[in-house]
Design a protein around this motif. Structure first.
Motif, PDB file in Angstrom:
ATOM      1  N   LEU A  26      48.075  41.969  36.810  1.00  0.00           N
ATOM      2  CA  LEU A  26      46.947  41.154  36.357  1.00  0.00           C
ATOM      3  C   LEU A  26      47.241  40.541  34.992  1.00  0.00           C
ATOM      4  O   LEU A  26      46.885  39.381  34.728  1.00  0.00           O
ATOM      5  N   GLN A  27      47.870  41.306  34.126  1.00  0.00           N
ATOM      6  CA  GLN A  27      48.210  40.782  32.807  1.00  0.00           C
ATOM      7  C   GLN A  27      49.262  39.678  32.905  1.00  0.00           C
ATOM      8  O   GLN A  27      49.219  38.698  32.151  1.00  0.00           O
ATOM      9  N   ALA A  28      50.200  39.831  33.848  1.00  0.00           N
ATOM     10  CA  ALA A  28      51.254  38.827  34.021  1.00  0.00           C
ATOM     11  C   ALA A  28      50.817  37.687  34.921  1.00  0.00           C
ATOM     12  O   ALA A  28      51.504  36.668  35.012  1.00  0.00           O
ATOM     13  N   ASP A  29      49.692  37.863  35.620  1.00  0.00           N
ATOM     14  CA  ASP A  29      49.196  36.888  36.590  1.00  0.00           C
ATOM     15  C   ASP A  29      50.236  36.621  37.684  1.00  0.00           C
ATOM     16  O   ASP A  29      50.374  35.498  38.157  1.00  0.00           O
ATOM     17  N   ASP A  30      50.931  37.674  38.074  1.00  0.00           N
ATOM     18  CA  ASP A  30      51.978  37.547  39.097  1.00  0.00           C
ATOM     19  C   ASP A  30      52.221  38.919  39.712  1.00  0.00           C
ATOM     20  O   ASP A  30      52.447  39.893  38.984  1.00  0.00           O
ATOM     21  N   ALA A 108      44.651  41.280  44.970  1.00  0.00           N
ATOM     22  CA  ALA A 108      45.957  41.807  44.575  1.00  0.00           C
ATOM     23  C   ALA A 108      46.003  43.321  44.749  1.00  0.00           C
ATOM     24  O   ALA A 108      47.024  43.876  45.180  1.00  0.00           O
ATOM     25  N   LEU A 109      44.901  43.988  44.451  1.00  0.00           N
ATOM     26  CA  LEU A 109      44.849  45.443  44.587  1.00  0.00           C
ATOM     27  C   LEU A 109      44.967  45.878  46.040  1.00  0.00           C
ATOM     28  O   LEU A 109      45.827  46.698  46.385  1.00  0.00           O
ATOM     29  N   PHE A 110      44.109  45.312  46.902  1.00  0.00           N
ATOM     30  CA  PHE A 110      44.044  45.792  48.278  1.00  0.00           C
ATOM     31  C   PHE A 110      45.096  45.165  49.193  1.00  0.00           C
ATOM     32  O   PHE A 110      45.667  45.857  50.046  1.00  0.00           O
ATOM     33  N   LYS A 111      45.353  43.876  49.021  1.00  0.00           N
ATOM     34  CA  LYS A 111      46.284  43.194  49.927  1.00  0.00           C
ATOM     35  C   LYS A 111      47.747  43.356  49.536  1.00  0.00           C
ATOM     36  O   LYS A 111      48.630  43.123  50.367  1.00  0.00           O
ATOM     37  N   VAL A 112      47.980  43.739  48.298  1.00  0.00           N
ATOM     38  CA  VAL A 112      49.368  43.864  47.844  1.00  0.00           C
ATOM     39  C   VAL A 112      49.695  45.309  47.471  1.00  0.00           C
ATOM     40  O   VAL A 112      50.429  45.995  48.180  1.00  0.00           O
ATOM     41  N   PHE A 113      49.122  45.805  46.391  1.00  0.00           N
ATOM     42  CA  PHE A 113      49.579  47.085  45.847  1.00  0.00           C
ATOM     43  C   PHE A 113      49.169  48.295  46.688  1.00  0.00           C
ATOM     44  O   PHE A 113      50.007  49.162  46.977  1.00  0.00           O
ATOM     45  N   LEU A 114      47.917  48.383  47.089  1.00  0.00           N
ATOM     46  CA  LEU A 114      47.509  49.537  47.899  1.00  0.00           C
ATOM     47  C   LEU A 114      48.117  49.483  49.297  1.00  0.00           C
ATOM     48  O   LEU A 114      48.528  50.514  49.845  1.00  0.00           O
ATOM     49  N   LEU A 115      48.177  48.283  49.866  1.00  0.00           N
ATOM     50  CA  LEU A 115      48.794  48.148  51.187  1.00  0.00           C
ATOM     51  C   LEU A 115      50.280  48.512  51.127  1.00  0.00           C
ATOM     52  O   LEU A 115      50.793  49.241  51.990  1.00  0.00           O
ATOM     53  N   GLN A 116      50.973  48.029  50.098  1.00  0.00           N
ATOM     54  CA  GLN A 116      52.390  48.352  49.951  1.00  0.00           C
ATOM     55  C   GLN A 116      52.586  49.851  49.780  1.00  0.00           C
ATOM     56  O   GLN A 116      53.497  50.446  50.367  1.00  0.00           O
ATOM     57  N   ALA A 117      51.732  50.479  48.975  1.00  0.00           N
ATOM     58  CA  ALA A 117      51.863  51.924  48.751  1.00  0.00           C
ATOM     59  C   ALA A 117      51.684  52.700  50.057  1.00  0.00           C
ATOM     60  O   ALA A 117      52.422  53.653  50.332  1.00  0.00           O
TER      61      ALA A 117
END
Length: 211
Positions: A26-30, A108-117
């Motif tokens: 979120l801080q990097a916007d990427d 970003a949380l649900f579709k990227v980081f939590l899903l990837q984890a």
């Protein structure tokens, strides 16, 4: 029960790491550096499982080393790609609708980081369970060596495939994880039965996403 507790602890650590990286994204916007998290996180799960053993045996150590070699190589390769090429357009397209609605952070949380984890935890299940089930005196059997041979062939295919950007890399990833599964299965048939979803999932995802 000890194995269940170990797996839950691994999941909690992976979740915590995913949340930390989400804040950084979120801080990097990427979010593109999540691809490096993929390899590094899977390697971390193997190391955490190995560290929980009072006396790691040869099979457990071999499984841990296989996953660490693959995971660290992939993490470095993807991190360098991100630093060289910048934001991945795949993630930009995935998150564009949410960004337009002001929901980038949640997407970003649900579709990227939590899903990837979640996917990482399932894919790494052969390594985690195999390491935890391998006894201190578990010998490296012919079956384990067969898995190692397939793994080595897969690593070679991935390396050449990444350089040539062809389907060889896709086949290599599948070979890596089927090799790890075969080696882990030498710890017991129940390991094979409970963790077959790992190599199946990585094969399906790799060929569907081609990335």
């Amino acid at each position: 029960m000890m194995i269940i507790e170990a797996l839950l602890a691994n999941a909690a650590i992976l979740l915590g790491l995913a949340l930390i990286l989400w804040v950084l994204a979120l801080q990097a916007d990427d979010v593109s550096f999540v691809d490096a998290f993929w390899g590094g996180g899977i390697a971390l799960l193997a190391v955490l499982s190995w560290l929980r053993l009072a006396e790691p045996g040869p099979l457990a150590t071999m499984l841990m080393a296989m996953v660490v070699v693959w995971g660290v190589w992939l993490a470095l390769q993807r991190l360098l790609r991100w630093r060289r090429e910048g934001a991945d357009p795949r993630y930009a397209r995935l998150l564009a609708p949410a960004r337009a609605r002001g929901r980038f952070a949640l997407a970003a949380l649900f579709k990227v980081f939590l899903l990837q984890a979640l996917l990482m935890f399932v894919i790494a299940s052969p390594a985690q369970y195999g390491i935890l089930e391998a006894s201190w005196d578990q010998a490296i059997s012919g079956m384990a060596l067969t898995g190692l041979a397939l793994f080595v062939a897969g690593i070679g295919c991935e390396w050449f495939g990444e350089r040539r950007s062809d389907r060889l890399g896709l086949t290599g990833t599948a070979c890596v994880w089927w090799g790890i599964w075969i080696a882990a299965a030498s710890a017991g048939w129940w390991v094979a039965a409970w963790t077959a979803i790992g190599p199946i999932l990585v094969t399906v995802l790799r060929f569907r996403n081609r990335g």
